[in-house]
Structures are given as C-alpha cells and as structure tokens.
Design a protein around this motif. Structure first.
Motif, PDB file in Angstrom:
ATOM      1  N   ALA A  58     -29.328 -78.058  61.620  1.00 28.49           N
ATOM      2  CA  ALA A  58     -30.913 -78.492  62.409  1.00 28.49           C
ATOM      3  C   ALA A  58     -31.329 -77.393  62.768  1.00 28.49           C
ATOM      4  O   ALA A  58     -32.333 -77.615  63.229  1.00 28.49           O
ATOM      5  CB  ALA A  58     -29.522 -78.772  63.832  1.00 28.49           C
ATOM      6  N   ASP A  59     -30.664 -75.470  62.540  1.00 24.55           N
ATOM      7  CA  ASP A  59     -31.813 -75.235  63.524  1.00 24.55           C
ATOM      8  C   ASP A  59     -32.336 -74.436  62.453  1.00 24.55           C
ATOM      9  O   ASP A  59     -34.119 -74.401  62.405  1.00 24.55           O
ATOM     10  CB  ASP A  59     -31.434 -73.770  63.395  1.00 24.55           C
ATOM     11  CG  ASP A  59     -31.466 -72.924  64.996  1.00 24.55           C
ATOM     12  OD1 ASP A  59     -32.281 -73.486  65.951  1.00 24.55           O
ATOM     13  OD2 ASP A  59     -31.640 -71.292  64.922  1.00 24.55           O
ATOM     14  N   ALA A  60     -32.657 -75.003  61.157  1.00 22.78           N
ATOM     15  CA  ALA A  60     -33.409 -74.385  60.655  1.00 22.78           C
ATOM     16  C   ALA A  60     -34.491 -75.643  59.957  1.00 22.78           C
ATOM     17  O   ALA A  60     -35.640 -75.104  59.971  1.00 22.78           O
ATOM     18  CB  ALA A  60     -32.238 -74.883  58.815  1.00 22.78           C
ATOM     19  N   PHE A  61     -33.947 -76.928  60.362  1.00 22.37           N
ATOM     20  CA  PHE A  61     -35.079 -77.752  60.067  1.00 22.37           C
ATOM     21  C   PHE A  61     -36.128 -78.245  61.765  1.00 22.37           C
ATOM     22  O   PHE A  61     -37.174 -78.539  61.908  1.00 22.37           O
ATOM     23  CB  PHE A  61     -34.766 -79.502  60.110  1.00 22.37           C
ATOM     24  CG  PHE A  61     -34.467 -79.733  58.234  1.00 22.37           C
ATOM     25  CD1 PHE A  61     -34.897 -80.392  57.838  1.00 22.37           C
ATOM     26  CD2 PHE A  61     -32.990 -78.991  59.112  1.00 22.37           C
ATOM     27  CE1 PHE A  61     -35.337 -80.375  56.560  1.00 22.37           C
ATOM     28  CE2 PHE A  61     -32.356 -79.944  56.986  1.00 22.37           C
ATOM     29  CZ  PHE A  61     -33.835 -80.639  56.340  1.00 22.37           C
ATOM     30  N   ASN A  62     -35.220 -77.162  62.924  1.00 22.45           N
ATOM     31  CA  ASN A  62     -36.045 -77.016  63.931  1.00 22.45           C
ATOM     32  C   ASN A  62     -36.949 -75.922  63.203  1.00 22.45           C
ATOM     33  O   ASN A  62     -39.027 -75.934  63.374  1.00 22.45           O
ATOM     34  CB  ASN A  62     -35.286 -76.217  65.412  1.00 22.45           C
ATOM     35  CG  ASN A  62     -35.929 -76.093  66.415  1.00 22.45           C
ATOM     36  OD1 ASN A  62     -37.331 -76.332  66.727  1.00 22.45           O
ATOM     37  ND2 ASN A  62     -35.733 -75.040  67.209  1.00 22.45           N
ATOM     38  N   ASN A  63     -36.902 -75.225  63.087  1.00 29.63           N
ATOM     39  CA  ASN A  63     -37.757 -74.036  61.836  1.00 29.63           C
ATOM     40  C   ASN A  63     -38.916 -74.504  61.271  1.00 29.63           C
ATOM     41  O   ASN A  63     -40.286 -74.513  61.089  1.00 29.63           O
ATOM     42  CB  ASN A  63     -37.768 -72.943  61.471  1.00 29.63           C
ATOM     43  CG  ASN A  63     -36.668 -71.621  62.612  1.00 29.63           C
ATOM     44  OD1 ASN A  63     -35.898 -71.183  61.933  1.00 29.63           O
ATOM     45  ND2 ASN A  63     -37.130 -71.652  63.603  1.00 29.63           N
ATOM     46  N   LEU A  64     -38.721 -75.953  60.456  1.00 27.77           N
ATOM     47  CA  LEU A  64     -39.897 -76.368  59.542  1.00 27.77           C
ATOM     48  C   LEU A  64     -40.515 -77.346  60.462  1.00 27.77           C
ATOM     49  O   LEU A  64     -41.452 -76.880  59.941  1.00 27.77           O
ATOM     50  CB  LEU A  64     -39.035 -77.872  58.743  1.00 27.77           C
ATOM     51  CG  LEU A  64     -39.360 -78.312  57.588  1.00 27.77           C
ATOM     52  CD1 LEU A  64     -40.369 -77.129  56.866  1.00 27.77           C
ATOM     53  CD2 LEU A  64     -38.903 -79.166  56.797  1.00 27.77           C
ATOM     54  N   SER A  65     -40.102 -77.805  61.783  1.00 28.16           N
ATOM     55  CA  SER A  65     -40.649 -78.606  62.478  1.00 28.16           C
ATOM     56  C   SER A  65     -42.300 -78.128  63.042  1.00 28.16           C
ATOM     57  O   SER A  65     -43.134 -78.277  63.148  1.00 28.16           O
ATOM     58  CB  SER A  65     -40.047 -79.760  63.375  1.00 28.16           C
ATOM     59  OG  SER A  65     -39.192 -78.235  65.081  1.00 28.16           O
ATOM     60  N   ASP A  66     -40.929 -76.140  63.186  1.00 31.33           N
ATOM     61  CA  ASP A  66     -42.139 -74.851  64.038  1.00 31.33           C
ATOM     62  C   ASP A  66     -42.922 -74.930  62.561  1.00 31.33           C
ATOM     63  O   ASP A  66     -44.783 -74.891  63.523  1.00 31.33           O
ATOM     64  CB  ASP A  66     -41.101 -74.193  64.572  1.00 31.33           C
ATOM     65  CG  ASP A  66     -40.308 -74.349  65.712  1.00 31.33           C
ATOM     66  OD1 ASP A  66     -41.287 -75.738  66.573  1.00 31.33           O
ATOM     67  OD2 ASP A  66     -39.585 -73.200  65.730  1.00 31.33           O
ATOM     68  N   ALA A  67     -42.894 -74.903  62.253  1.00 36.56           N
ATOM     69  CA  ALA A  67     -43.619 -74.391  60.875  1.00 36.56           C
ATOM     70  C   ALA A  67     -45.274 -75.608  60.603  1.00 36.56           C
ATOM     71  O   ALA A  67     -46.305 -75.490  60.861  1.00 36.56           O
ATOM     72  CB  ALA A  67     -43.906 -74.222  59.327  1.00 36.56           C
ATOM     73  N   GLY A  68     -44.755 -77.071  60.162  1.00 36.75           N
ATOM     74  CA  GLY A  68     -45.645 -78.203  60.775  1.00 36.75           C
ATOM     75  C   GLY A  68     -46.578 -77.930  62.041  1.00 36.75           C
ATOM     76  O   GLY A  68     -47.723 -78.142  61.795  1.00 36.75           O
ATOM     77  N   SER A  69     -45.514 -78.055  63.222  1.00 40.73           N
ATOM     78  CA  SER A  69     -46.860 -77.170  64.201  1.00 40.73           C
ATOM     79  C   SER A  69     -47.248 -76.429  64.580  1.00 40.73           C
ATOM     80  O   SER A  69     -48.976 -76.447  65.003  1.00 40.73           O
ATOM     81  CB  SER A  69     -45.256 -76.994  65.841  1.00 40.73           C
ATOM     82  OG  SER A  69     -44.696 -78.415  66.020  1.00 40.73           O
ATOM     83  N   SER A  70     -47.254 -75.432  63.741  1.00 39.40           N
ATOM     84  CA  SER A  70     -48.298 -73.996  63.710  1.00 39.40           C
ATOM     85  C   SER A  70     -49.746 -74.589  62.769  1.00 39.40           C
ATOM     86  O   SER A  70     -51.074 -74.262  63.151  1.00 39.40           O
ATOM     87  CB  SER A  70     -47.834 -72.803  63.009  1.00 39.40           C
ATOM     88  OG  SER A  70     -46.312 -72.473  63.346  1.00 39.40           O
TER      89      SER A  70
END
Length: 389
Positions: A58-70
């Motif tokens: 879950a924390d990994a996909f949180n970072n993936l969403s952050d990459a998309g946000s960036s």
C-alpha cells in the motif's frame, strides 16, 4: 540537492516574484519528485512482494500516486506559464490551482482503493515474512520522504505556491505512514501479531487526509479567497507613500494565478488639488505596484475636501461614532450637503465579514447615532462588506 540544481538550472533564481522563476522552480521540484517517488515505488513494491505485506505494498502505491501527482503538478506549472492570448487575456495561471485539484483527486482515489485492500487483509489475514532487506528499504524511504518534505516546504514558501506546500504536506504524511509500516514489521517480527492490515488501513487514512488537505489548499484560490494580509499591507504602504494620497479604500485583489494579480482600489486625493498633477502621481503609483509586486493596478481617484476644517471635524466625529456600533467599522467618501433644516452626512462604511452584524443592521445603528449628535444631522450611509480583512 535542490539548492545545487537551482544554482545550475534557474537563471535569476532569487527573483521569486517572476512567473518564469516560479515556473522553473515548479518544474525542477516536480521532476525531482517524479524520479524519487518512482524509485521509492520500485523499492517498496519489491519489499512488499518479498514479505507479503499489504501495508508495504500500500505504501508503495502511495509513492506511485505521488509520482503521478508530481507529474500533474509539473504539467500544471508548464501550462500555467503559457502567454496570454485572445481567449485568456490574463494568462493561464489558474491551471496551477486546477492541477493541484487533480492531484487531490488522484490521491483520494488511491486512498479509497488501499483502504478496501487493507480491510480485506483484516478480514482475511495472511502471514507476513520478515525481511531485513525490506526493513532497510522502508528505513531508507523514511529518510527520502523527510528530505522531500523539507525541500518542497522550503520552495513552496519561497515562491508562495499552494500546490507546492500541499505536496510538502503529502510528503510529511507519507513519512509518518512509512514509519508506521516500519513499526508494524517489527511488531509482527517480535510479537507475531497480525497488525499488517490495520497498519495498511492507517496508511490509507493518511492518504485520504492528504487528499483533503491538498483539495482545500487549491480549491480556495479557485473560489476566490481573501488576499494575504501581508500583500494588502504592502499595497497600502506603496499607495500611501506619496503625500498626495490621504486614504485608501475599496481594495480588491483579483487572483489569476500565482504571480498574476489584478488590483483595483480607490485613492483619496485633495478635492482642490491640481488634477493633472494628481493623475501623474496615480500613474506613478500604478507603475510602482507593477515593478515591486508584479501586479496590474487600476486606481480610481476619490476627491476629499481637506481644506474645510468643519468637515474634517465632522468626519473624525463620525469615524469615532461608527466604532461604537462595531469596533472594526471604517468610513470613506465622506462629504457634507448643507440644508436649511438639516445637514446630510453622506459616506460609505466598510464592515468586515467577521462581524456578527449585517450591513442593514449596521447602517440603521449608524443612522440612529448620527441623528443623536449635537446639531441637526442625517446620515446617508451605505454599508458594504470588505474584500480584505
């Protein structure tokens, strides 16, 4: 690293009021954020698969969403920098706010999906395999996210970007959630308790809270928020720095995106002054506002009778009187129309939105107090809410 890269890549990097410099900072931080978040996603996803932990995944996909946000933030900064055109004469600066809102939506969607996965893990628990490699990856991730929080917060405050500050808060919440996952791994190792699903749910709640914060920070300027009190103070100081101007009121700040402001205000000037000379003063003030604050200004001149001492005394008396109605009330555009039976005191009053009174209640209270003054006076008063506090 950001400081070093900004020295190499951003020309005139200290001129943060320049839209071009702001765009360069946004682009740089967005690119670094994408790279770091993709690396974190890859590391955590590997650790999650290695350990079988839903919280780590879950924390990994949180970072993936952050990459998309960036990526969305970076695109927003680039599009916001487009030059004005026929359809958008004030530029495209509000795209930066819209990109922030899209980021909030993406974070919200990811949080909901991860909450569902975590609830499923709570209802159907599975054993989590402890791994020193996974533990090391999570510890390194905490350090990286703390660094991202620090540089996003610093740059966001430096360039006054709500989108960047929202990204900083997201990084801080990511730090807390990753640390919680790290603790859960240790608890599982030492106690054997199945806390993985519960920690995954906590991570999902962190993500949802980040979405709420990001949405609030970017939606407010889109709806039309009150200007920064510090900006209002700077505007007033510049306008009143010339002795020709004796007062300022009806200040309105129109926000067309960071670094793209339109200001309108009324400047009180002596009624018997040289109109050509005063017009030149106002022109110079508008130019100074553009040079110092990078904003377009339109100033309306209001004539004020500064030569008649009796009118000045009446104005001061009424100004004190209206504060008995509401301490924050102020008046402007004061003039006197003499009559054979009574004198009309004509003026406007400004009532902050924070007041518990309505404009109609304030106007009636003012009229009653003016009527009770020594002499035969009637108040012809218009009470309006202030655009600034």
């Amino acid at each position: 690293m950001i400081q070093l890269l900004s020295r190499w890549l951003i020309h005139d990097r200290d001129n943060v009021s320049s839209p071009a410099v702001r765009r360069a900072y946004g682009t740089l931080c967005g690119a670094v954020g994408i790279a770091l978040n993709i690396l974190l996603f890859a590391g955590k996803f590997f650790a999650g698969q290695l350990s079988g932990s839903i919280a780590v995944t879950a924390d990994a996909f949180n970072n993936l969403s952050d990459a998309g946000s960036s990526a969305v933030t970076l695109l927003g900064f680039r599009l916001a920098g487009k030059k004005p055109d026929t359809d958008h004469p004030f530029g495209h600066g509000r795209i930066e706010y819209i990109s922030g809102l899209i980021v909030a939506g993406l974070i919200l969607l990811m949080g909901v999906e991860l909450a569902k996965s975590s609830l499923d893990k709570i209802l159907h628990p599975e054993e989590v395999t402890f791994s020193l490699l996974a533990l090391g990856i999570m510890a390194a991730s905490v350090c990286v996210k703390l660094y991202m929080w620090l540089y996003n917060r610093q740059v966001g405050r430096r360039i006054h970007s709500a989108a960047m500050e929202a990204t900083a808060m997201d990084s801080l919440s990511d730090t807390a959630s990753t640390f919680a996952v790290l603790v859960a791994m240790l608890i599982g190792k030492w106690t054997g308790l199945a806390v993985d699903g519960y920690v995954g749910l906590v991570v999902a709640l962190f993500i949802l809270f980040s979405a709420y914060k990001a949405a609030r920070e970017t939606l407010s300027p889109l709806l039309g928020q009150a200007p920064d009190p510090e900006l209002v103070r700077e505007i007033r100081d510049i306008v009143l720095s010339d002795d020709t101007v004796v007062g300022v009121h009806d200040l309105v700040v129109h926000d067309y995106g960071p670094g793209r402001l339109m200001i309108t205000l009324h400047a009180e000037v002596p009624a018997h002054g040289d109109i050509m000379a005063m017009h030149d003063v106002i022109d110079n003030i508008e130019k100074e506002l553009m040079e110092k604050l990078h904003c377009h200004a339109v100033i309306h001149m209001d004539p004020v009778d500064t030569d008649d001492a009796s009118i000045a005394r009446l104005r001061e008396q009424v100004a004190e009187l209206v504060k008995q109605v509401e301490p924050s009330l102020t008046i402007h555009d004061f003039r006197v129309v003499r009559g054979t039976t009574h004198d009309n005191l004509i003026f406007d009053a400004v009532l902050p939105f924070s007041s518990t009174m309505t404009p109609a209640q304030a106007a009636q209270a003012i009229r009653d107090r003016v009527r009770a003054m020594d002499g035969n006076y009637y108040a012809v008063v218009t009470v309006e809410h202030s655009y600034t506090d």
